[in-house]
Design a protein around this motif. Structure first.
Motif, short mmCIF file in Angstrom:
data_model
loop_
_atom_site.label_atom_id
_atom_site.label_comp_id
_atom_site.label_asym_id
_atom_site.label_seq_id
_atom_site.Cartn_x
_atom_site.Cartn_y
_atom_site.Cartn_z
N ASN A 1 0.82 -1.22 0.00
CA ASN A 1 0.00 0.00 0.00
C ASN A 1 0.85 1.26 0.00
O ASN A 1 0.38 2.33 -0.40
N ARG A 2 2.05 1.17 0.48
CA ARG A 2 2.89 2.36 0.62
C ARG A 2 4.09 2.34 -0.33
O ARG A 2 4.45 3.36 -0.92
N GLY A 3 4.72 1.17 -0.47
CA GLY A 3 5.92 1.07 -1.30
C GLY A 3 5.58 1.28 -2.77
O GLY A 3 4.52 0.87 -3.24
N THR A 4 6.48 1.92 -3.49
CA THR A 4 6.25 2.19 -4.91
C THR A 4 7.02 1.18 -5.77
O THR A 4 8.10 0.72 -5.39
N THR A 5 6.47 0.91 -6.94
CA THR A 5 7.14 -0.02 -7.87
C THR A 5 8.43 0.60 -8.39
O THR A 5 9.47 -0.06 -8.49
N VAL A 6 8.38 1.90 -8.69
CA VAL A 6 9.60 2.55 -9.18
C VAL A 6 10.66 2.59 -8.07
O VAL A 6 11.85 2.38 -8.31
N GLY A 7 10.22 2.83 -6.83
CA GLY A 7 11.17 2.84 -5.70
C GLY A 7 11.84 1.49 -5.54
O GLY A 7 13.05 1.41 -5.27
N SER A 8 11.09 0.45 -5.75
CA SER A 8 11.65 -0.90 -5.65
C SER A 8 12.72 -1.11 -6.72
O SER A 8 13.77 -1.71 -6.46
N ILE A 9 12.47 -0.59 -7.90
CA ILE A 9 13.45 -0.73 -8.99
C ILE A 9 14.67 0.15 -8.73
O ILE A 9 15.81 -0.26 -8.92
N ALA A 10 14.43 1.38 -8.21
CA ALA A 10 15.56 2.27 -7.89
C ALA A 10 16.40 1.69 -6.75
O ALA A 10 17.61 1.89 -6.69
N HIS A 11 15.75 0.95 -5.85
CA HIS A 11 16.47 0.34 -4.72
C HIS A 11 17.38 -0.79 -5.20
O HIS A 11 18.42 -1.07 -4.60
N ALA A 12 16.96 -1.47 -6.29
CA ALA A 12 17.81 -2.47 -6.97
C ALA A 12 18.27 -3.60 -6.07
O ALA A 12 19.44 -4.00 -6.10
N ASP A 13 17.33 -4.12 -5.30
CA ASP A 13 17.65 -5.28 -4.46
C ASP A 13 17.48 -6.53 -5.32
O ASP A 13 16.42 -6.74 -5.92
N PHE B 1 15.09 -13.80 -12.89
CA PHE B 1 15.24 -14.48 -11.61
C PHE B 1 15.31 -13.52 -10.42
O PHE B 1 15.73 -12.38 -10.55
N VAL B 2 14.90 -14.04 -9.27
CA VAL B 2 14.92 -13.28 -8.01
C VAL B 2 15.82 -14.02 -7.02
O VAL B 2 15.71 -15.24 -6.87
N SER B 3 16.71 -13.29 -6.39
CA SER B 3 17.54 -13.79 -5.28
C SER B 3 18.59 -14.83 -5.68
O SER B 3 19.18 -15.47 -4.81
N VAL B 4 18.81 -15.03 -6.97
CA VAL B 4 19.83 -16.01 -7.37
C VAL B 4 20.85 -15.44 -8.35
O VAL B 4 21.69 -16.17 -8.88
N THR B 5 20.75 -14.13 -8.61
CA THR B 5 21.76 -13.46 -9.43
C THR B 5 22.06 -12.12 -8.74
O THR B 5 21.21 -11.59 -8.03
N ASP B 6 23.24 -11.57 -8.97
CA ASP B 6 23.64 -10.29 -8.35
C ASP B 6 22.77 -9.13 -8.81
O ASP B 6 22.42 -8.25 -8.05
N VAL B 7 22.54 -9.15 -10.12
CA VAL B 7 21.72 -8.12 -10.76
C VAL B 7 20.69 -8.85 -11.61
O VAL B 7 20.92 -10.00 -12.00
N PRO B 8 19.57 -8.20 -11.92
CA PRO B 8 18.59 -8.87 -12.76
C PRO B 8 19.23 -9.33 -14.07
O PRO B 8 20.06 -8.62 -14.65
N SER B 9 18.86 -10.52 -14.50
CA SER B 9 19.40 -11.01 -15.76
C SER B 9 18.32 -11.84 -16.46
O SER B 9 17.43 -12.35 -15.81
N VAL B 10 18.43 -11.92 -17.77
CA VAL B 10 17.44 -12.64 -18.56
C VAL B 10 18.14 -13.81 -19.25
O VAL B 10 19.22 -13.63 -19.82
N LEU B 11 17.54 -14.96 -19.16
CA LEU B 11 18.07 -16.12 -19.89
C LEU B 11 17.13 -16.43 -21.05
O LEU B 11 15.92 -16.63 -20.85
N ASP B 12 17.68 -16.47 -22.26
CA ASP B 12 16.90 -16.80 -23.46
C ASP B 12 16.76 -18.33 -23.53
O ASP B 12 17.75 -19.04 -23.70
N LEU B 13 15.52 -18.80 -23.36
CA LEU B 13 15.29 -20.24 -23.40
C LEU B 13 14.84 -20.69 -24.79
O LEU B 13 14.52 -21.87 -24.98
#
Ligand SMILES: Cc1cc2nc3c(=O)[nH]c(=O)nc-3n(C[C@H](O)[C@H](O)[C@H](O)COP(=O)(O)OP(=O)(O)OC[C@H]3O[C@@H](n4cnc5c(N)ncnc54)[C@H](O)[C@@H]3O)c2cc1C
Length: 323
Positions: free
Chosen positions: A108-120, A216-228
């Motif tokens: 309700n309070r956290g923003t989607t853009v804030g989450s992306i800027a936070h880059a966790d 992926f979430v929590s298994v790479t340092d930074v977001p990454s995309v794997l072409d399957l």
């Protein structure tokens, strides 16, 4: 604990916000929903002298759907995006992922853009920005610029945003017709940060897979995309070859990720989890690729829906309203 003293700035426009950020430089931090920043300040992991609170800035609280993308302003709360029917119709993946972000009170309070800027790397929405080939729109002292997701995330909690820049919106790219998406994750309790998570987008044309990607979430340092695509293209979902192709795709994910172990899960356990989650989530995406979209009008590529005219009420305040 309480934060170290800071000066609170409450700009009313993007220009004012950028002007304060430019003036205070590395002594300043943008405050959006505060769901990540305030705990950090309270624990004194950071002690910026200036907080630039963007919650009163006009025009940042809109969700806009175009033929190419879903554009989400910097003050759209996770809950507002999750409940947006037009965003869901255009890109169901957003809601599929957002329901996994923390708890309703935080959404309700956290923003989607804030989450992306936070880059966790444990955040769902950075991975979704990557999966959708998204873009961050930025305002700075010398004007505006756009940063592709692949140039935005530099490392854990590190982005290419300069200290004087404000992320004003993100654009999540839409997928071609015939694409199904799915997201799943494993957490110790619902709402906890995931030990591992995966989102997939899979396109089916003429009965066979014609494109597939995962992030992926929590298994790479930074977001990454794997072409399957190389392992799934040409395979008919549910056919005799399908199970073996899913196994090969899951093995490709095992080789791609590079998790770190911590008190919540070892690196090996995370790798095993994400491999299994991929194996489970791909058939869901394939099913959705071959069933009608929630709102077929948005699959025609010509619909443009702008919520800005109703946005101050639709996404104002806590931003938890339906559009
Ligand atoms: C108990 C708990 C559980 C959580 N669980 C999850 C979870 O499972 N998954 C998940 O993804 N998140 C989770 N979160 C975090 C939540 O999603 C946050 O809302 C989000 O990470 C940050 O959004 P915010 O608007 O609150 O940003 P803030 O906390 O205000 O800011 C976060 C950082 O981003 C910067 N920032 C914010 N907006 C901008 C902008 N527009 N331009 C430039 N910089 C900006 C700030 O300066 C700060 O450095 C959790 C939080 C809590 C407290």
């Amino acid at each position: 604990m309480k934060p170290a003293p800071f000066e609170h700035h409450a700009p009313l426009t993007v220009e004012q916000a950028v002007s304060v950020l430019t003036e205070v430089g590395h002594d300043g931090k943008v405050l959006a929903g505060g769901q990540s920043l305030i705990p950090i300040l309270n624990m004194r992991l950071a002690s910026p002298a200036h907080l630039v609170d963007i919650n009163r800035v006009a025009g940042l609280d809109t969700v806009e759907v175009t033929a190419e993308a879903v554009r989400v302003g910097a003050l759209v709360r996770h809950a507002g995006l999750e409940r947006s029917e037009s965003a869901y119709a255009a890109l169901p993946l957003l809601r599929q992922a957002l329901v996994n972000v923390a708890h309703p009170a935080i959404r309700n309070r956290g923003t989607t853009v804030g989450s992306i800027a936070h880059a966790d790397a444990a955040g769902e929405m950075p991975a979704i920005l990557a999966l959708t080939d998204g873009v961050v729109e930025v305002a700075g002292p010398s004007g505006t610029r756009e940063i592709a997701w692949s140039d935005f995330f530099l490392g854990a909690l590190e982005t290419s945003l300069a200290a004087e820049e404000l992320a004003v919106a993100v654009r999540f790219g839409r997928f071609p017709a015939g694409t199904g998406t799915a997201f799943t994750e494993a957490a110790r309790r619902h709402g906890d940060y995931a030990m591992a998570g995966v989102g997939v987008a899979l396109t089916v044309a003429d009965g066979v897979v014609s494109g597939a990607r995962a992030s992926f979430v929590s298994v790479t340092d930074v977001p990454s995309v794997l072409d399957l695509g190389p392992v799934l293209d040409g395979v008919e979902p549910g056919s005799g070859e399908w199970d073996a192709a899913l196994d090969t795709a899951a093995e490709a994910v095992r080789g791609h990720v590079d998790p770190e172990g911590d008190i919540h899960a070892s690196a090996d356990y995370r790798r095993m989890l994400v491999t299994e989650l991929t194996r489970r989530v791909l058939p869901q995406a394939a099913d959705r690729a071959t069933t009608p979209a929630p709102n077929a009008a948005f699959d025609r590529g010509s619909a443009v829906t702008t919520l800005s005219s109703t946005s101050s009420t639709a996404f104002g305040g806590q931003g938890a309203s339906h559009d």
